[in-house]
Enzyme design. Structure first.
Site, PDB file in Angstrom:
ATOM      1  N   LYS A  67       0.836  -1.215   0.000  1.00 24.03           N
ATOM      2  CA  LYS A  67       0.000   0.000   0.000  1.00 24.03           C
ATOM      3  C   LYS A  67       0.869   1.263   0.000  1.00 24.03           C
ATOM      4  CE  LYS A  67      -3.606  -0.047   2.689  1.00 24.03           C
ATOM      5  NZ  LYS A  67      -4.710   0.171   3.658  1.00 24.03           N
ATOM      6  N   LYS A  79       2.388  -4.039  10.775  1.00 24.65           N
ATOM      7  CA  LYS A  79       1.031  -4.155  11.322  1.00 24.65           C
ATOM      8  C   LYS A  79       1.152  -4.755  12.718  1.00 24.65           C
ATOM      9  CE  LYS A  79      -3.319  -3.644   9.849  1.00 24.65           C
ATOM     10  NZ  LYS A  79      -3.801  -2.659   8.867  1.00 24.65           N
ATOM     11  N   VAL A 185     -16.250   3.776   6.968  1.00 27.19           N
ATOM     12  CA  VAL A 185     -15.958   4.009   5.551  1.00 27.19           C
ATOM     13  C   VAL A 185     -17.212   3.824   4.687  1.00 27.19           C
ATOM     14  CG1 VAL A 185     -14.589   3.248   3.563  1.00 27.19           C
ATOM     15  CG2 VAL A 185     -13.565   3.260   5.847  1.00 27.19           C
ATOM     16  N   GLY A 186     -17.888   2.685   4.883  1.00 30.30           N
ATOM     17  CA  GLY A 186     -19.002   2.334   3.998  1.00 30.30           C
ATOM     18  C   GLY A 186     -20.129   3.359   4.011  1.00 30.30           C
ATOM     19  N   ASP A 204     -25.683  -4.583   6.151  1.00 26.93           N
ATOM     20  CA  ASP A 204     -24.872  -4.558   7.374  1.00 26.93           C
ATOM     21  C   ASP A 204     -25.524  -5.492   8.383  1.00 26.93           C
ATOM     22  OD1 ASP A 204     -23.603  -3.592   9.950  1.00 26.93           O
ATOM     23  OD2 ASP A 204     -22.705  -2.176   8.564  1.00 26.93           O
TER      24      ASP A 204
END
Ligand code: NAD
Length: 346
Positions: A67, A79, A185-186, A204
């Site tokens: 990324k 991470k 985000v969504g 969801d």
């Protein structure tokens, strides 16, 4: 098992901790520092085993290397995963985060972290008490705050570029886009899609959340278990990883997979399955880089608002390059994206 996983990994360093008070395994995986200090979020989650947590941390860490390189940010990839038996609250959470911060601080500038699944900007404030290399602290504490809106904007640019590649125009008017997961985000992505004239479908597991969002943006609610078989132009996974796999690919009824989730493909080979099914895949580590571009860009590289917006729009341009290379070289978009990123590691 942990020993075998660590030996077989192609990353640079794994730091393992076990926090006795909270019974939490802590894994910090530094995949690469070739382009700069390793950057990547701190995820808090309950796993089936410590090995499953370590595997997740390793894969996510590698994705961060890709990324950062694909986004042309001068950082490497890392991470951290805190494998908790159950989500800790208040005092217990704070104590765990501080002990984790001590572990992260032992790596100095080599590991620079931010929020991820189940960690917040306020958690970053706590970690920053002991580890100075923390992004996305709350704005009250001088941090750049929640990266979610910027991730959503990057995904929006990515969807437009992908739609343009498939249908010949980036126009979203009348395009059917299914957003799976309307969290940070969504929800914002769904808003932008609706504003752009798309017909938005949302799903969801949190019924209250999805109903409220659907009312607000004029979207249609799809039951979570029907996402995979629902007909749409774009399937945007914004909940969890691994939703594209040999079981789901034959049941997908979309032309495009383009969403924010990390590790959308259960395995890299699933990109071939998508290609054979005639579905264009926007590689996750490219399309979901908006949050990192914003937070690392503003906090570490001192980009202003305009520079951030240019880089977010650049996500669409990078995807277009990847699609062109994938076609020219007869490779999947995942391989084309990896080649682009790995080419910047040497
Ligand atoms: P979030 O936790 O705010 O939202 C996730 C949403 O998905 C929640 O509303 C949850 O109820 C829903 N969900 C969970 N399981 C589901 C299922 N099976 N079906 C449908 N919905 C389900 O997370 P977020 O910050 O919005 O991130 C979404 C995804 O994008 C994650 O995979 C995350 O790793 C990735 N991502 C986020 C960012 C960011 O800036 N927040 C950046 C890069 C990648």
């Amino acid at each position: 098992m942990l020993e075998e996983l660590i030996r077989a990994w192609d990353g640079e360093q794994v730091v393992v901790g076990f926090d006795a008070e909270s019974r939490t395994w802590m894994f910090i995986c530094i995949h690469s520092t070739k382009r700069g200090p390793a950057g990547g979020g701190t995820r808090m989650k309950t796993y089936s085993s410590p090995a499953a947590a370590l595997e997740d941390a390793m894969r996510l860490s590698e994705a961060m290397t890709l990324k950062m390189a694909a986004g042309d940010i001068p950082f490497g990839g890392g991470k951290a995963v805190l494998a908790v038996p159950s989500p800790p609250e208040s005092g217990e959470r704070r104590r765990l985060l501080l002990r984790y911060a001590d572990l992260a601080a032992s790596l100095g500038a080599n590991f620079q972290t931010g929020p991820d699944v189940n960690t917040t900007t306020h958690d970053m404030d706590v970690i920053a008490e002991r580890h100075p290399y923390v992004f996305c602290r709350s704005e009250e504490q001088g941090g750049s705050g929640d990266p979610g809106p910027y991730t959503a904007r990057g995904v929006f640019h990515g969807i437009r570029a992908t739609v343009s590649h498939v249908f010949g125009s980036p126009d979203l008017d009348g395009r059917v886009v299914l957003v799976q997961g309307v969290g940070d985000v969504g929800a914002r992505l769904a808003e932008q899609l609706a504003e752009a004239g798309a017909e938005v479908l949302v799903a969801d597991i949190d019924a209250q959340r999805v109903d409220a969002l659907a009312d607000r943006v004029g979207a249609k609610v799809i039951p979570p278990e029907e996402v995979i078989g629902t007909e749409c132009d774009v399937y945007a996974p914004c909940a969890l990883g691994g939703t594209v796999n040999p079981d789901t690919i034959p049941r997908l009824r979309c032309r495009i997979v383009a969403g924010s989730a990390n590790n959308v493909l259960a395995a890299n080979e699933d990109a071939t399955g998508l290609q054979e099914a005639g579905i264009l895949y926007a590689p996750d580590f490219v399309i979901n880089a908006g949050g990192v571009l914003y937070s690392w860009g503003t906090e570490s590289l001192h980009w202003d608002r305009e520079a951030v917006e240019t880089r977010l729009a650049g996500i669409g341009e990078t995807l277009t390059t990847i699609y062109q290379r994938s076609e020219a070289d007869g490779i999947t978009t995942e391989v084309a994206a990896e080649r682009l990123a790995r080419g910047r590691l040497d």
